[in-house]
Design a protein around this motif. Structure first.
Motif, PDB file in Angstrom:
ATOM      1  N   SER A 199      -5.263 -15.310  -0.305  1.00 35.12           N
ATOM      2  CA  SER A 199      -4.834 -15.698   1.055  1.00 35.12           C
ATOM      3  C   SER A 199      -5.043 -14.586   2.223  1.00 35.12           C
ATOM      4  N   ARG A 200      -5.122 -15.199   3.386  1.00 35.21           N
ATOM      5  CA  ARG A 200      -5.080 -14.116   4.529  1.00 35.21           C
ATOM      6  C   ARG A 200      -3.540 -14.366   5.046  1.00 35.21           C
ATOM      7  N   VAL A 201      -2.803 -13.374   5.231  1.00 38.26           N
ATOM      8  CA  VAL A 201      -1.569 -13.258   5.742  1.00 38.26           C
ATOM      9  C   VAL A 201      -1.497 -12.544   6.888  1.00 38.26           C
ATOM     10  N   GLU A 202      -0.818 -13.212   7.759  1.00 38.61           N
ATOM     11  CA  GLU A 202      -0.811 -12.771   9.260  1.00 38.61           C
ATOM     12  C   GLU A 202       0.714 -12.385   9.725  1.00 38.61           C
ATOM     13  N   PHE A 203       0.941 -11.086  10.163  1.00 38.39           N
ATOM     14  CA  PHE A 203       2.289 -10.803  10.607  1.00 38.39           C
ATOM     15  C   PHE A 203       2.356 -10.482  12.114  1.00 38.39           C
ATOM     16  N   GLU A 204       3.355 -11.496  12.640  1.00 37.25           N
ATOM     17  CA  GLU A 204       3.570 -11.102  14.134  1.00 37.25           C
ATOM     18  C   GLU A 204       4.324  -9.614  14.150  1.00 37.25           C
ATOM     19  N   PRO A 205       4.196  -8.974  15.204  1.00 30.92           N
ATOM     20  CA  PRO A 205       4.974  -7.842  15.538  1.00 30.92           C
ATOM     21  C   PRO A 205       6.231  -7.670  15.165  1.00 30.92           C
ATOM     22  N   ASP A 206       7.174  -8.852  15.433  1.00 23.04           N
ATOM     23  CA  ASP A 206       8.677  -8.899  15.311  1.00 23.04           C
ATOM     24  C   ASP A 206       8.874  -9.410  13.930  1.00 23.04           C
ATOM     25  N   SER A 207       8.190  -9.879  13.052  1.00 22.30           N
ATOM     26  CA  SER A 207       8.408 -10.695  11.788  1.00 22.30           C
ATOM     27  C   SER A 207       9.536  -9.849  11.229  1.00 22.30           C
ATOM     28  N   PRO A 208      10.477 -10.396  10.619  1.00 27.09           N
ATOM     29  CA  PRO A 208      11.349  -9.789   9.844  1.00 27.09           C
ATOM     30  C   PRO A 208      11.011  -9.777   8.318  1.00 27.09           C
ATOM     31  N   ILE A 260      -3.859  -6.047  -2.607  1.00 31.24           N
ATOM     32  CA  ILE A 260      -3.724  -6.322  -1.036  1.00 31.24           C
ATOM     33  C   ILE A 260      -4.777  -5.295  -0.352  1.00 31.24           C
ATOM     34  N   CYS A 261      -5.343  -5.701   0.629  1.00 34.48           N
ATOM     35  CA  CYS A 261      -6.007  -5.048   1.607  1.00 34.48           C
ATOM     36  C   CYS A 261      -5.871  -5.197   2.928  1.00 34.48           C
ATOM     37  N   CYS A 281       0.056   1.339   5.607  1.00 34.40           N
ATOM     38  CA  CYS A 281      -1.290   0.939   5.189  1.00 34.40           C
ATOM     39  C   CYS A 281      -1.793   0.586   6.298  1.00 34.40           C
ATOM     40  N   THR A 282      -2.925   0.886   6.665  1.00 34.59           N
ATOM     41  CA  THR A 282      -3.655   0.740   7.865  1.00 34.59           C
ATOM     42  C   THR A 282      -5.050   0.093   7.421  1.00 34.59           C
ATOM     43  N   VAL A 283      -5.892  -0.506   8.365  1.00 36.28           N
ATOM     44  CA  VAL A 283      -6.978  -0.937   8.036  1.00 36.28           C
ATOM     45  C   VAL A 283      -7.878  -0.370   6.991  1.00 36.28           C
ATOM     46  N   GLY A 284      -8.167  -0.944   5.906  1.00 33.35           N
ATOM     47  CA  GLY A 284      -9.278  -0.605   4.679  1.00 33.35           C
ATOM     48  C   GLY A 284      -8.296   0.046   3.806  1.00 33.35           C
ATOM     49  N   ASP A 285      -7.042   0.080   3.850  1.00 30.70           N
ATOM     50  CA  ASP A 285      -6.260   0.665   2.804  1.00 30.70           C
ATOM     51  C   ASP A 285      -5.837  -0.512   2.028  1.00 30.70           C
ATOM     52  N   ALA A 286      -5.568  -0.220   0.741  1.00 29.52           N
ATOM     53  CA  ALA A 286      -5.464  -1.282  -0.578  1.00 29.52           C
ATOM     54  C   ALA A 286      -4.050  -0.751  -1.123  1.00 29.52           C
ATOM     55  N   LEU A 287      -3.512  -1.736  -1.809  1.00 29.33           N
ATOM     56  CA  LEU A 287      -2.096  -1.480  -2.462  1.00 29.33           C
ATOM     57  C   LEU A 287      -2.198  -2.742  -3.548  1.00 29.33           C
ATOM     58  N   THR A 288      -1.792  -2.413  -4.898  1.00 28.99           N
ATOM     59  CA  THR A 288      -1.435  -3.238  -5.736  1.00 28.99           C
ATOM     60  C   THR A 288       0.010  -3.299  -6.338  1.00 28.99           C
ATOM     61  N   ALA A 302      -0.722  -7.999  12.379  1.00 25.77           N
ATOM     62  CA  ALA A 302      -1.307  -7.395  11.619  1.00 25.77           C
ATOM     63  C   ALA A 302      -1.735  -8.451  10.269  1.00 25.77           C
ATOM     64  N   VAL A 303      -2.830  -8.111   9.586  1.00 22.68           N
ATOM     65  CA  VAL A 303      -3.427  -9.065   8.523  1.00 22.68           C
ATOM     66  C   VAL A 303      -3.571  -8.398   7.524  1.00 22.68           C
ATOM     67  N   GLU A 304      -3.210  -9.039   6.337  1.00 25.15           N
ATOM     68  CA  GLU A 304      -3.687  -8.630   4.918  1.00 25.15           C
ATOM     69  C   GLU A 304      -4.565  -9.542   4.264  1.00 25.15           C
ATOM     70  N   LEU A 305      -5.429  -9.292   3.335  1.00 23.33           N
ATOM     71  CA  LEU A 305      -6.022 -10.172   2.394  1.00 23.33           C
ATOM     72  C   LEU A 305      -5.321  -9.864   1.191  1.00 23.33           C
ATOM     73  N   ALA A 306      -4.709 -10.928   0.683  1.00 27.41           N
ATOM     74  CA  ALA A 306      -3.735 -11.037  -0.299  1.00 27.41           C
ATOM     75  C   ALA A 306      -4.434 -11.922  -1.595  1.00 27.41           C
ATOM     76  N   THR A 307      -4.719 -11.195  -2.749  1.00 27.04           N
ATOM     77  CA  THR A 307      -5.201 -11.738  -3.798  1.00 27.04           C
ATOM     78  C   THR A 307      -4.250 -11.766  -5.017  1.00 27.04           C
ATOM     79  N   TYR A 308      -3.884 -13.063  -5.581  1.00 31.17           N
ATOM     80  CA  TYR A 308      -2.763 -13.071  -6.731  1.00 31.17           C
ATOM     81  C   TYR A 308      -3.385 -13.326  -7.904  1.00 31.17           C
ATOM     82  N   VAL A 309      -3.143 -12.610  -8.939  1.00 31.78           N
ATOM     83  CA  VAL A 309      -3.602 -13.191 -10.278  1.00 31.78           C
ATOM     84  C   VAL A 309      -2.180 -13.309 -10.920  1.00 31.78           C
ATOM     85  N   VAL A 310      -1.885 -14.886 -11.076  1.00 36.06           N
ATOM     86  CA  VAL A 310      -0.619 -15.019 -11.234  1.00 36.06           C
ATOM     87  C   VAL A 310      -0.603 -16.236 -12.601  1.00 36.06           C
TER      88      VAL A 310
END
Length: 124
Positions: free
Chosen positions: A41-50, A62-63, A81-88, A105-113
């Motif tokens: 999924s592409r996850v998009e966060f508004e600046p004021d999102s709680p 996550i990237c 994390c900023t552009v290009g940073d990844a996290l698991t 802000a936008v992340e690419l989230a890949t879930y292995v579930v």
């Protein structure tokens, strides 16, 4: 969710998943591992999102594609994390993310579930 109009900077195909948080599901496929699937999924966060604390029935990889996001994983200090940073995020770990920048802000989230379980469970 909140009924708020889609902000101009949010993808037109995104669906609001929580206040200030929008998702575009890109793909979903069974894996060669019995009982597992991958969801991207592409996850998009508004600046004021709680932020909201939640967990997944598997790993989240996550990237960051745009902006700056602060991730807090249970038992660990927050990390930005900023552009290009990844996290698991490991299986079942409670975590949350928040936009710490000025724009969307936008992340690419890949879930292995685990297949058949809810992708996300909110923690009260």
């Amino acid at each position: 969710m909140s009924g708020k109009a889609r902000p101009e900077a949010i993808s037109p195909t995104a669906v609001q998943g929580a206040p200030g948080l929008w998702r575009v599901d890109l793909q979903r496929h069974d894996l060669s591992i019995e009982g597992r699937e991958v969801i991207q999924s592409r996850v998009e966060f508004e600046p004021d999102s709680p932020p909201f604390k939640h967990f997944h029935p598997g790993e989240e990889i996550i990237c960051v594609l745009q902006g700056s996001l602060e991730y807090t994983l249970e038992g660990q200090p927050p990390v930005v994390c900023t552009v290009g940073d990844a996290l698991t995020v490991p299986y079942g770990v409670h975590h949350q993310a928040r936009n710490v920048g000025d724009g969307v802000a936008v992340e690419l989230a890949t879930y292995v579930v685990e297949k058949g379980k809810p992708l996300l469970t909110k923690v009260e």
